[in-house]
Write a protein that holds these residues in place. Structure first.
Motif, mmCIF file in Angstrom:
data_model
loop_
_atom_site.group_PDB
_atom_site.id
_atom_site.type_symbol
_atom_site.label_atom_id
_atom_site.label_comp_id
_atom_site.label_asym_id
_atom_site.label_seq_id
_atom_site.Cartn_x
_atom_site.Cartn_y
_atom_site.Cartn_z
ATOM 1 N N PRO A 157 -3.808 -10.809 -0.185
ATOM 2 C CA PRO A 157 -4.219 -12.169 -0.580
ATOM 3 C C PRO A 157 -5.298 -12.119 -1.656
ATOM 4 C CG PRO A 157 -4.141 -11.952 1.815
ATOM 5 C CD PRO A 157 -3.984 -10.572 1.254
ATOM 6 N N GLY A 158 -5.148 -12.971 -2.656
ATOM 7 C CA GLY A 158 -6.087 -12.952 -3.771
ATOM 8 C C GLY A 158 -7.515 -13.268 -3.364
ATOM 9 N N ILE A 159 -7.677 -14.205 -2.433
ATOM 10 C CA ILE A 159 -9.027 -14.580 -1.995
ATOM 11 C C ILE A 159 -9.715 -13.426 -1.294
ATOM 12 C CG2 ILE A 159 -10.345 -16.134 -0.520
ATOM 13 C CD1 ILE A 159 -9.258 -17.474 -2.973
ATOM 14 N N LEU A 160 -8.989 -12.742 -0.397
ATOM 15 C CA LEU A 160 -9.582 -11.600 0.305
ATOM 16 C C LEU A 160 -9.925 -10.476 -0.661
ATOM 17 C CD1 LEU A 160 -7.396 -11.413 3.539
ATOM 18 C CD2 LEU A 160 -9.655 -12.434 3.235
ATOM 19 N N LEU A 161 -9.062 -10.251 -1.652
ATOM 20 C CA LEU A 161 -9.347 -9.223 -2.650
ATOM 21 C C LEU A 161 -10.596 -9.566 -3.445
ATOM 22 C CD1 LEU A 161 -8.518 -6.652 -4.159
ATOM 23 C CD2 LEU A 161 -7.092 -8.084 -5.635
ATOM 24 N N ALA A 162 -10.738 -10.830 -3.843
ATOM 25 C CA ALA A 162 -11.918 -11.248 -4.592
ATOM 26 C C ALA A 162 -13.186 -11.085 -3.761
ATOM 27 C CB ALA A 162 -11.760 -12.694 -5.050
ATOM 28 N N ILE A 163 -13.117 -11.483 -2.481
ATOM 29 C CA ILE A 163 -14.289 -11.341 -1.609
ATOM 30 C C ILE A 163 -14.663 -9.871 -1.442
ATOM 31 C CG2 ILE A 163 -15.106 -11.677 0.760
ATOM 32 C CD1 ILE A 163 -13.424 -14.223 0.853
ATOM 33 N N ALA A 164 -13.663 -9.003 -1.267
ATOM 34 C CA ALA A 164 -13.944 -7.580 -1.098
ATOM 35 C C ALA A 164 -14.571 -6.978 -2.352
ATOM 36 C CB ALA A 164 -12.655 -6.837 -0.739
ATOM 37 N N LEU A 165 -14.026 -7.319 -3.521
ATOM 38 C CA LEU A 165 -14.575 -6.770 -4.763
ATOM 39 C C LEU A 165 -15.991 -7.274 -5.018
ATOM 40 C CD1 LEU A 165 -11.464 -6.974 -7.136
ATOM 41 C CD2 LEU A 165 -12.485 -4.927 -6.138
ATOM 42 N N ILE A 166 -16.236 -8.560 -4.765
ATOM 43 C CA ILE A 166 -17.568 -9.112 -4.992
ATOM 44 C C ILE A 166 -18.582 -8.510 -4.023
ATOM 45 C CG2 ILE A 166 -18.944 -11.238 -4.819
ATOM 46 C CD1 ILE A 166 -16.544 -12.732 -5.966
ATOM 47 N N SER A 167 -18.171 -8.272 -2.771
ATOM 48 C CA SER A 167 -19.092 -7.671 -1.811
ATOM 49 C C SER A 167 -19.400 -6.216 -2.154
ATOM 50 C CB SER A 167 -18.498 -7.753 -0.404
ATOM 51 O OG SER A 167 -17.282 -7.017 -0.325
ATOM 52 N N LEU A 168 -18.468 -5.534 -2.819
ATOM 53 C CA LEU A 168 -18.690 -4.137 -3.172
ATOM 54 C C LEU A 168 -19.474 -3.967 -4.464
ATOM 55 C CD1 LEU A 168 -15.214 -2.566 -2.295
ATOM 56 C CD2 LEU A 168 -17.364 -2.271 -1.065
ATOM 57 N N SER A 169 -19.149 -4.773 -5.482
ATOM 58 C CA SER A 169 -19.741 -4.562 -6.812
ATOM 59 C C SER A 169 -20.595 -5.717 -7.300
ATOM 60 C CB SER A 169 -18.634 -4.297 -7.838
ATOM 61 O OG SER A 169 -17.728 -5.383 -7.884
ATOM 62 N N GLY A 170 -20.685 -6.805 -6.553
ATOM 63 C CA GLY A 170 -21.503 -7.926 -7.000
ATOM 64 C C GLY A 170 -20.690 -8.956 -7.755
ATOM 65 N N VAL A 177 -6.778 -10.370 -12.144
ATOM 66 C CA VAL A 177 -5.750 -9.584 -12.835
ATOM 67 C C VAL A 177 -4.846 -8.858 -11.844
ATOM 68 C CG1 VAL A 177 -5.414 -7.506 -14.219
ATOM 69 C CG2 VAL A 177 -6.898 -9.307 -15.043
ATOM 70 N N ILE A 178 -5.434 -8.266 -10.802
ATOM 71 C CA ILE A 178 -4.653 -7.423 -9.889
ATOM 72 C C ILE A 178 -3.469 -8.171 -9.274
ATOM 73 C CG2 ILE A 178 -4.758 -6.163 -7.702
ATOM 74 C CD1 ILE A 178 -7.528 -5.207 -8.491
ATOM 75 N N PRO A 179 -3.620 -9.401 -8.765
ATOM 76 C CA PRO A 179 -2.435 -10.093 -8.231
ATOM 77 C C PRO A 179 -1.448 -10.562 -9.307
ATOM 78 C CG PRO A 179 -4.465 -10.996 -7.279
ATOM 79 C CD PRO A 179 -4.850 -10.163 -8.454
ATOM 80 N N GLU A 180 -1.905 -10.671 -10.569
ATOM 81 C CA GLU A 180 -1.016 -11.166 -11.624
ATOM 82 C C GLU A 180 -0.139 -10.069 -12.216
ATOM 83 O OE1 GLU A 180 -0.523 -14.253 -12.531
ATOM 84 O OE2 GLU A 180 -1.976 -14.958 -11.047
ATOM 85 N N ARG A 194 7.198 -0.220 -5.037
ATOM 86 C CA ARG A 194 6.519 -0.269 -3.742
ATOM 87 C C ARG A 194 5.021 -0.501 -3.942
ATOM 88 N NH1 ARG A 194 11.083 -0.035 -3.496
ATOM 89 N NH2 ARG A 194 10.573 -2.232 -3.745
ATOM 90 N N VAL A 195 4.458 0.067 -4.997
ATOM 91 C CA VAL A 195 3.049 -0.193 -5.297
ATOM 92 C C VAL A 195 2.846 -1.660 -5.655
ATOM 93 C CG1 VAL A 195 1.145 0.338 -6.860
ATOM 94 C CG2 VAL A 195 2.591 2.180 -5.998
ATOM 95 N N MET A 196 3.744 -2.221 -6.460
ATOM 96 C CA MET A 196 3.640 -3.635 -6.824
ATOM 97 C C MET A 196 3.808 -4.537 -5.600
ATOM 98 S SD MET A 196 2.967 -3.700 -10.026
ATOM 99 C CE MET A 196 2.074 -2.143 -9.848
ATOM 100 N N ASP A 197 4.710 -4.163 -4.688
ATOM 101 C CA ASP A 197 4.867 -4.946 -3.457
ATOM 102 C C ASP A 197 3.587 -4.927 -2.634
ATOM 103 O OD1 ASP A 197 7.446 -5.547 -4.151
ATOM 104 O OD2 ASP A 197 8.344 -3.933 -2.957
ATOM 105 N N GLY A 198 2.932 -3.773 -2.587
ATOM 106 C CA GLY A 198 1.666 -3.684 -1.864
ATOM 107 C C GLY A 198 0.589 -4.553 -2.470
ATOM 108 N N LEU A 199 0.529 -4.587 -3.813
ATOM 109 C CA LEU A 199 -0.469 -5.429 -4.472
ATOM 110 C C LEU A 199 -0.190 -6.911 -4.234
ATOM 111 C CD1 LEU A 199 -0.934 -3.604 -7.906
ATOM 112 C CD2 LEU A 199 -2.472 -3.587 -5.934
ATOM 113 N N MET A 200 1.101 -7.279 -4.241
ATOM 114 C CA MET A 200 1.445 -8.683 -4.016
ATOM 115 C C MET A 200 1.183 -9.105 -2.573
ATOM 116 S SD MET A 200 4.930 -9.217 -6.242
ATOM 117 C CE MET A 200 4.917 -10.978 -5.929
ATOM 118 N N ALA A 201 1.147 -8.142 -1.644
ATOM 119 C CA ALA A 201 0.916 -8.480 -0.243
ATOM 120 C C ALA A 201 -0.561 -8.753 0.045
ATOM 121 C CB ALA A 201 1.406 -7.345 0.650
#
Length: 201
Positions: free
Chosen positions: A141-154, A165-168, A132-139
């Motif tokens: 979107p990689g682009i949104l995850l990248a934008i969120a991480l970059i906005s939080l940590s640079g 790595v997270i979507p893979e 269920r955790v893996m299903d949540g990670l696959m749900a």
């Protein structure tokens, strides 16, 4: 003495036969799958460019406004950009970054995915939770995850690696888990359990 010589000749002929079979099999694979050959060749070119390229190029971030937007020439093989930076030097630097990111993502995703997949496929009471955790990670979107991480940590190299790595990881986990579940049902595993081998429930 002749017996020892015969043994040496037999060993050498066996080694030569084995090496020739490996060569033939490798050539056969490349002949049947030309994409393997071209992909390997392209990867080898990228590695060579990334390793020896900086020895023959200038600083990729050096500004030279006087020579901005120059066309390809003997001095600037790929020309210059609007800030006067050498495009060839920037391409070489980009090849280094791409190889580092690709290798890091592959290693991290395979290691974490292998461990999680093995645990999930072997320990049944953890399987449902992990999947269920893996299903949540696959749900996500990689682009949104990248934008969120970059906005939080640079925008750093580590952030880019984590965002890829997270979507893979779920893909590797699912593959390893399916293999473990199929191996668990093999007759030799059931025979080992019947013989009294201890297992994790």
């Amino acid at each position: 003495m002749s017996t020892n010589m015969d043994q040496v000749d037999f060993t050498e002929s066996a080694d030569a036969t084995l090496s020739s079979r490996k060569d033939v099999s490798l050539l056969a694979i490349m002949w049947r799958h030309p994409s393997v050959f071209w992909g390997g060749l392209l990867l080898a070119v990228m590695v060579v460019v990334a390793v020896i390229g900086p020895l023959f190029t200038v600083d990729p971030v050096a500004l030279n406004p006087i020579k901005r937007l120059k066309p390809p020439s003997a001095e600037f093989w790929f020309g210059t950009d609007f800030l006067g930076r050498d495009v060839l030097a920037r391409v070489v630097h980009g090849a280094q970054v791409s190889l580092v990111v690709g290798l890091a993502v592959a290693v991290i995703a395979v290691v974490l995915g292998l461990v999680i997949g093995l645990v999930s496929g072997y320990i049944r009471w953890l399987d449902a939770v992990m999947m269920r955790v893996m299903d949540g990670l696959m749900a996500i979107p990689g682009i949104l995850l990248a934008i969120a991480l970059i906005s939080l940590s640079g925008a750093t190299l580590v952030t880019v690696v984590i965002a890829i790595v997270i979507p893979e990881i779920p893909r590797v986990v699912r593959l390893v888990r399916s293999v473990v579940l199929s191996v668990r049902e093999e007759p030799y595993v059931e025979a080992a359990i019947a013989a009294g081998t201890r297992t994790i429930p």
